[in-house]
Design a protein around this motif. Structure first.
Motif, PDB file in Angstrom:
ATOM      1  N   LEU A 100       0.809  -1.217   0.000  1.00  0.00           N
ATOM      2  CA  LEU A 100       0.000   0.000   0.000  1.00  0.00           C
ATOM      3  C   LEU A 100       0.844   1.268   0.000  1.00  0.00           C
ATOM      4  O   LEU A 100       0.489   2.258  -0.644  1.00  0.00           O
ATOM      5  CB  LEU A 100      -0.919  -0.003   1.222  1.00  0.00           C
ATOM      6  CG  LEU A 100      -1.896   1.170   1.369  1.00  0.00           C
ATOM      7  CD1 LEU A 100      -2.892   1.190   0.213  1.00  0.00           C
ATOM      8  CD2 LEU A 100      -2.632   1.072   2.705  1.00  0.00           C
ATOM      9  N   ALA A 101       1.957   1.246   0.725  1.00  0.00           N
ATOM     10  CA  ALA A 101       2.796   2.444   0.851  1.00  0.00           C
ATOM     11  C   ALA A 101       4.258   2.086   0.619  1.00  0.00           C
ATOM     12  O   ALA A 101       5.085   2.157   1.534  1.00  0.00           O
ATOM     13  CB  ALA A 101       2.610   3.073   2.228  1.00  0.00           C
ATOM     14  N   PRO A 102       4.604   1.702  -0.612  1.00  0.00           N
ATOM     15  CA  PRO A 102       5.966   1.258  -0.876  1.00  0.00           C
ATOM     16  C   PRO A 102       6.955   2.414  -0.865  1.00  0.00           C
ATOM     17  O   PRO A 102       6.594   3.559  -1.143  1.00  0.00           O
ATOM     18  CB  PRO A 102       5.870   0.637  -2.276  1.00  0.00           C
ATOM     19  CG  PRO A 102       4.754   1.399  -2.935  1.00  0.00           C
ATOM     20  CD  PRO A 102       3.758   1.666  -1.822  1.00  0.00           C
ATOM     21  N   ALA A 103       8.204   2.091  -0.548  1.00  0.00           N
ATOM     22  CA  ALA A 103       9.258   3.107  -0.608  1.00  0.00           C
ATOM     23  C   ALA A 103       9.486   3.565  -2.038  1.00  0.00           C
ATOM     24  O   ALA A 103       9.893   4.700  -2.285  1.00  0.00           O
ATOM     25  CB  ALA A 103      10.545   2.555  -0.011  1.00  0.00           C
ATOM     26  N   ALA A 104       9.231   2.675  -2.971  1.00  0.00           N
ATOM     27  CA  ALA A 104       9.339   3.008  -4.395  1.00  0.00           C
ATOM     28  C   ALA A 104       8.339   2.141  -5.142  1.00  0.00           C
ATOM     29  O   ALA A 104       7.909   1.106  -4.664  1.00  0.00           O
ATOM     30  CB  ALA A 104      10.755   2.747  -4.898  1.00  0.00           C
ATOM     31  N   GLY A 105       7.959   2.589  -6.322  1.00  0.00           N
ATOM     32  CA  GLY A 105       7.014   1.801  -7.098  1.00  0.00           C
ATOM     33  C   GLY A 105       5.580   2.258  -6.920  1.00  0.00           C
ATOM     34  O   GLY A 105       5.297   3.288  -6.318  1.00  0.00           O
ATOM     35  N   ARG A 106       4.688   1.434  -7.418  1.00  0.00           N
ATOM     36  CA  ARG A 106       3.272   1.786  -7.493  1.00  0.00           C
ATOM     37  C   ARG A 106       2.527   1.367  -6.230  1.00  0.00           C
ATOM     38  O   ARG A 106       2.562   0.192  -5.844  1.00  0.00           O
ATOM     39  CB  ARG A 106       2.673   1.078  -8.712  1.00  0.00           C
ATOM     40  CG  ARG A 106       1.175   1.194  -8.876  1.00  0.00           C
ATOM     41  CD  ARG A 106       0.764   0.469 -10.159  1.00  0.00           C
ATOM     42  NE  ARG A 106      -0.676   0.331 -10.269  1.00  0.00           N
ATOM     43  CZ  ARG A 106      -1.283  -0.264 -11.304  1.00  0.00           C
ATOM     44  NH1 ARG A 106      -0.548  -0.754 -12.282  1.00  0.00           N
ATOM     45  NH2 ARG A 106      -2.594  -0.358 -11.340  1.00  0.00           N
ATOM     46  N   PRO A 107       1.845   2.282  -5.540  1.00  0.00           N
ATOM     47  CA  PRO A 107       1.021   1.887  -4.390  1.00  0.00           C
ATOM     48  C   PRO A 107      -0.128   0.994  -4.852  1.00  0.00           C
ATOM     49  O   PRO A 107      -0.765   1.260  -5.871  1.00  0.00           O
ATOM     50  CB  PRO A 107       0.503   3.221  -3.849  1.00  0.00           C
ATOM     51  CG  PRO A 107       1.416   4.258  -4.417  1.00  0.00           C
ATOM     52  CD  PRO A 107       1.843   3.738  -5.753  1.00  0.00           C
ATOM     53  N   LEU A 108      -0.390  -0.072  -4.115  1.00  0.00           N
ATOM     54  CA  LEU A 108      -1.420  -1.028  -4.479  1.00  0.00           C
ATOM     55  C   LEU A 108      -2.384  -1.216  -3.311  1.00  0.00           C
ATOM     56  O   LEU A 108      -1.970  -1.213  -2.153  1.00  0.00           O
ATOM     57  CB  LEU A 108      -0.772  -2.367  -4.857  1.00  0.00           C
ATOM     58  CG  LEU A 108       0.183  -2.297  -6.055  1.00  0.00           C
ATOM     59  CD1 LEU A 108       1.001  -3.585  -6.161  1.00  0.00           C
ATOM     60  CD2 LEU A 108      -0.587  -2.034  -7.351  1.00  0.00           C
ATOM     61  N   PRO A 109      -3.671  -1.372  -3.594  1.00  0.00           N
ATOM     62  CA  PRO A 109      -4.670  -1.457  -2.520  1.00  0.00           C
ATOM     63  C   PRO A 109      -4.520  -2.741  -1.702  1.00  0.00           C
ATOM     64  O   PRO A 109      -4.622  -3.848  -2.230  1.00  0.00           O
ATOM     65  CB  PRO A 109      -6.006  -1.430  -3.271  1.00  0.00           C
ATOM     66  CG  PRO A 109      -5.676  -1.909  -4.655  1.00  0.00           C
ATOM     67  CD  PRO A 109      -4.285  -1.453  -4.937  1.00  0.00           C
ATOM     68  N   ALA A 110      -4.249  -2.581  -0.413  1.00  0.00           N
ATOM     69  CA  ALA A 110      -4.053  -3.730   0.467  1.00  0.00           C
ATOM     70  C   ALA A 110      -4.574  -3.395   1.853  1.00  0.00           C
ATOM     71  O   ALA A 110      -4.415  -2.273   2.339  1.00  0.00           O
ATOM     72  CB  ALA A 110      -2.574  -4.109   0.521  1.00  0.00           C
ATOM     73  N   LEU A 111      -5.178  -4.379   2.504  1.00  0.00           N
ATOM     74  CA  LEU A 111      -5.746  -4.197   3.840  1.00  0.00           C
ATOM     75  C   LEU A 111      -5.441  -5.424   4.680  1.00  0.00           C
ATOM     76  O   LEU A 111      -5.654  -6.559   4.242  1.00  0.00           O
ATOM     77  CB  LEU A 111      -7.266  -4.009   3.744  1.00  0.00           C
ATOM     78  CG  LEU A 111      -8.035  -3.975   5.066  1.00  0.00           C
ATOM     79  CD1 LEU A 111      -7.697  -2.705   5.851  1.00  0.00           C
ATOM     80  CD2 LEU A 111      -9.539  -4.060   4.806  1.00  0.00           C
ATOM     81  N   CYS A 112      -4.940  -5.204   5.900  1.00  0.00           N
ATOM     82  CA  CYS A 112      -4.701  -6.296   6.832  1.00  0.00           C
ATOM     83  C   CYS A 112      -5.942  -6.502   7.703  1.00  0.00           C
ATOM     84  O   CYS A 112      -6.433  -5.550   8.326  1.00  0.00           O
ATOM     85  CB  CYS A 112      -3.475  -6.019   7.696  1.00  0.00           C
ATOM     86  SG  CYS A 112      -3.133  -7.339   8.874  1.00  0.00           S
ATOM     87  N   LEU A 113      -6.436  -7.725   7.784  1.00  0.00           N
ATOM     88  CA  LEU A 113      -7.681  -8.013   8.496  1.00  0.00           C
ATOM     89  C   LEU A 113      -7.507  -8.081  10.005  1.00  0.00           C
ATOM     90  O   LEU A 113      -8.485  -8.309  10.725  1.00  0.00           O
ATOM     91  CB  LEU A 113      -8.274  -9.334   7.987  1.00  0.00           C
ATOM     92  CG  LEU A 113      -8.644  -9.372   6.510  1.00  0.00           C
ATOM     93  CD1 LEU A 113      -9.264 -10.717   6.149  1.00  0.00           C
ATOM     94  CD2 LEU A 113      -9.585  -8.225   6.138  1.00  0.00           C
TER      95      LEU A 113
END
Length: 234
Positions: A100-113
């Motif tokens: 979700l919040a990478p140091a580099a690259g594309r942010p991707l939607p992720a959620l921890c349950l």
């Protein structure tokens, strides 16, 4: 604080007063303690280095295939849900953060349950801990999403339930386990989990360290797949 003050009264200061055996001139124990710590550290470093080499040999091609599948889901608008118990819960949170919040690259939607304590405790108290992840997936997930679960033993009933729920809803399923894979590696799960990565170790510490490597490789390989595939997922 009071102990430290008393230690200062007899001429010693700070940690030397609290832990005199760590310092020279205290009866000869300091050298033994340091030598033991150094030897133990070297042994653990050698163990994890060797385990990571084994994991690379076992899973390198499968990690690439999994990353491609994950990239295809993300490119099509999918989201990732991560989960685990205890220390694996912390790892699940790190996986979600890495995507979700990478140091580099594309942010991707992720959620921890495991992050919403109110939901986790409500489900555990009102229904049962075995459904704590499955019920969240039933409420939140949709076809095309990703379910990624971590376990050191592979024997967590709530992970098994979550993967069954994920499969029934059309999610891509990814599991990380240790030892010999536990319940997650048994025949009934063969058609439920798309990608299973078993860390061949009986040490919880080494398993979690190697799993950290696995999910960071998955993150990096997924980023590469998203950049390099045109169109994504074909």
């Amino acid at each position: 604080m009071e102990t430290a003050e008393r230690a200062g009264e007899d001429g010693s200061h700070g940690t030397q007063g609290l832990y005199p055996f760590l310092y020279p001139g205290s009866g000869g124990l300091a050298e033994d303690v340091v030598a033991g710590a150094v030897a133990s550290t070297r042994e653990k470093v050698a163990e994890i280095a060797e385990l990571r080499r084994r994991v690379r040999g076992l899973h390198a091609e499968r990690l690439v295939a999994c990353a491609r599948d994950m990239a295809g889901r993300f490119a099509a608008g999918g989201r990732m849900f991560t989960f685990g118990n205890g220390g694996s819960s912390t790892d699940a949170q790190q996986v979600a953060t890495a995507f979700l919040a990478p140091a580099a690259g594309r942010p991707l939607p992720a959620l921890c349950l495991t992050c919403d304590v109110a939901v986790v405790t409500a489900l555990s108290n009102d229904i049962g801990f075995d459904v704590v992840f499955a019920r969240q997936l039933a409420a939140l997930a949709r076809p095309g999403d990703i379910a990624l679960g971590l376990s050191t033993s592979g024997g967590s009933a709530n992970l098994v339930g979550a993967f069954h729920e994920a499969r029934s809803r059309g999610l891509l399923t990814v599991a990380l386990a240790g030892y010999e894979g536990g319940l997650l590696a048994e025949p009934p799960m063969a058609g439920v989990i798309d990608h299973l990565f078993v860390i061949p170790s009986s040490s919880v510490h080494r398993i979690q360290e190697a799993q950290t490597t696995v999910y960071h490789v998955l993150w990096e390989a997924t980023q590469h797949a998203l950049r390099d595939s045109t169109p994504i997922g074909t």
